[in-house]
Enzyme design. Sequence first.
Site, PDB file in Angstrom:
ATOM      1  N   GLY A 107       0.819  -1.210   0.000  1.00  0.00           N
ATOM      2  CA  GLY A 107       0.000   0.000   0.000  1.00  0.00           C
ATOM      3  C   GLY A 107       0.851   1.258   0.000  1.00  0.00           C
ATOM      4  CD  GLU A 139      16.495   8.121 -27.544  1.00  0.00           C
ATOM      5  OE1 GLU A 139      16.663   8.876 -26.582  1.00  0.00           O
ATOM      6  OE2 GLU A 139      17.419   7.569 -28.152  1.00  0.00           O
TER       7      GLU A 139
END
Lengths: 261, 385
Positions: free
Chosen positions: B340, B363
């Site tokens: 969490g 890229e």
Amino acid sequence: MRIIVLIKQVPESTEVRINPETNTLIREGVKSIINPFDTYALEEGVLIKERLGGTVVVMTMGPPQAREALQDAIALGADEAILLSDRAFAGADTLATSRALAAAVRKLEPYDLIICGKQAIDGDTAQVGPEVAEFLDIPHVTYVRKVRELEPGRAVVERMVEGAVETVEMSLPGLITVVKDINQPRIPSLKGIMKARRATIPVWTPADVGLPEEVVGLRGSPTAVEKVFVPQVERRGEVIEGSPEEVAEVLLSRLQSVGVL
Amino acid sequence: MEYFLTEEQKMIKDLARRVARERILPVAAELDEREEFPSQLREWFGETDLMGVGIPEEYGGLGGGVLETCLAVEEISWACPGVATSYAANWLGIMPLLLAGSEEQKQRYVRAVARGEKLAAFCLTEAEAGSDAGAIRTTARRDGDFYVLDGTKQWITNGGEADIYTVIALTAPEKGPRGASCFVVEKGTPGLGFGRKEKKMGIRASATREVVFTDCRIPATQLVGREGQGFAIAIRTLDRARPGVGAQAVGLAQGALDRALAYARQRVQFGKPIITFQAIGHMLADMATQIEAARALVYATARTIDAGVKDFAKESAMAKLFASDVAMRVTTDAVQILGGYGYMRDYPVEKLMRDAKITQIYEGTNQIQRNVIAQELLRESARKG
């Protein structure tokens, strides 16, 4: 401006252990760095040089490996470096240290300003800067947080005092010790680091600075360390119970009985 | 792992690490939150000479190659992949000049970048030309001693922030990719404008904008290389810069592992630090192993390029593909280990997971990288008969 910065090489960790037999710091296995407060001194010197022109000479006294600290200082912008290193310098207290440094500074005359960190993080004495100034018979101002004005023969600086800031005018040549509020030390440049590796750093002995061996190092140190220890702190808490009035009553009489009130 | 780095390479890595940890890390979360391009970029990389790491000494750089640049990118990315993007995109931006620029162009632009005075950006992608880079429509029309550029480049890293733009545009649109040329355009040129800053999932400290050319007139001397070489220059630029994305991925994955490891040591559940549970230990072991493999591939590829090997498109694609997939898996696992807390913005790993995603996309998407690798495999095996 010709500026001299005095630095010290210290163990990187603030949790150094102490050898109980010799009462000295255990330095083995601990990386050495420039005393953090001295990095502010060096940065201030380099900033002044960049602003007004001139040179910065950095100097330290220490074992041969203190050369690394001087190389780091060159990488950070110092023009020259000088190492005071000799067996005779070993075991120096602050008095013997400042005597040696002051003698070396004399060889560098004329200069305008000497800058030191406010204190070293290992010894924490804050004595060497002022002592060097006394040996040289020049004015000094400690805990400087800002250099407001600087010109040949005169400086105006702000110094930190408890709960206030004091503005002081001083004549030059003089010495200041600086606090960390004064600037943010830079990270060295790659070209600076490469230059530092190639730099030749002269090593001066007591003879080079014109001092007899009796007045430097352990022999020139009036301070004898009896014992170094971590003080045992004993704290006792006590809860006083009862109504607010009763508690106040008990607390008041207790404080009176121990002489606080 | 011993990578046999030279003294100089270690020095670059150490200095980049110092800048990353002492300067960038303290502001990384805030830059991400505010989607802010760091105004300190020139101070971090210019004053420390890191901008010049991949630039030859004759143009004021350190004379390092792809490996040295990768070492710097990796360390910067450990602290903030967004800042690493801006740093790497700067190198990408001057790559066409390094590869094909005239002496005068290099002296003028590359030198200023090496000193950290100017920032560069590379402009290829357009709305309709992403993976299909040959489909660009931006044109450069010759007009006497000038070229006139028209068109819109999209998702340009350092867009608006950069001072120097290397641009691929069509000088002979009828020839398609063979009619493309490369130009260098300075910020402030009339007709060069910028679109809005994109709102991104990750690498939010980097600036991504449209770069718009409207009747943008530049001297013919701004042509980089010769007319018609543009596409080849772009491909060579990307092949050479691609390991940099791999290094960025390795750096951010290492950052995620280090944080997950630290958390797993101090987080106590069922009365024990969670690192003592085999489920967690095995995740960390897999993460570390994948990162080391990615790093080894990136360094080996960088060395291959620096050694002057002519054909390295396959290796370059492999390094980018593998390292970015590793970064995505490792950051996802790091979030899982923090549970969490990992999902919360108060902890740095969710940012790294968001940042990691782009390394699989830009890229050249990882699908395009696989195309490149497959084509090279086919070519190699056909050559052998």
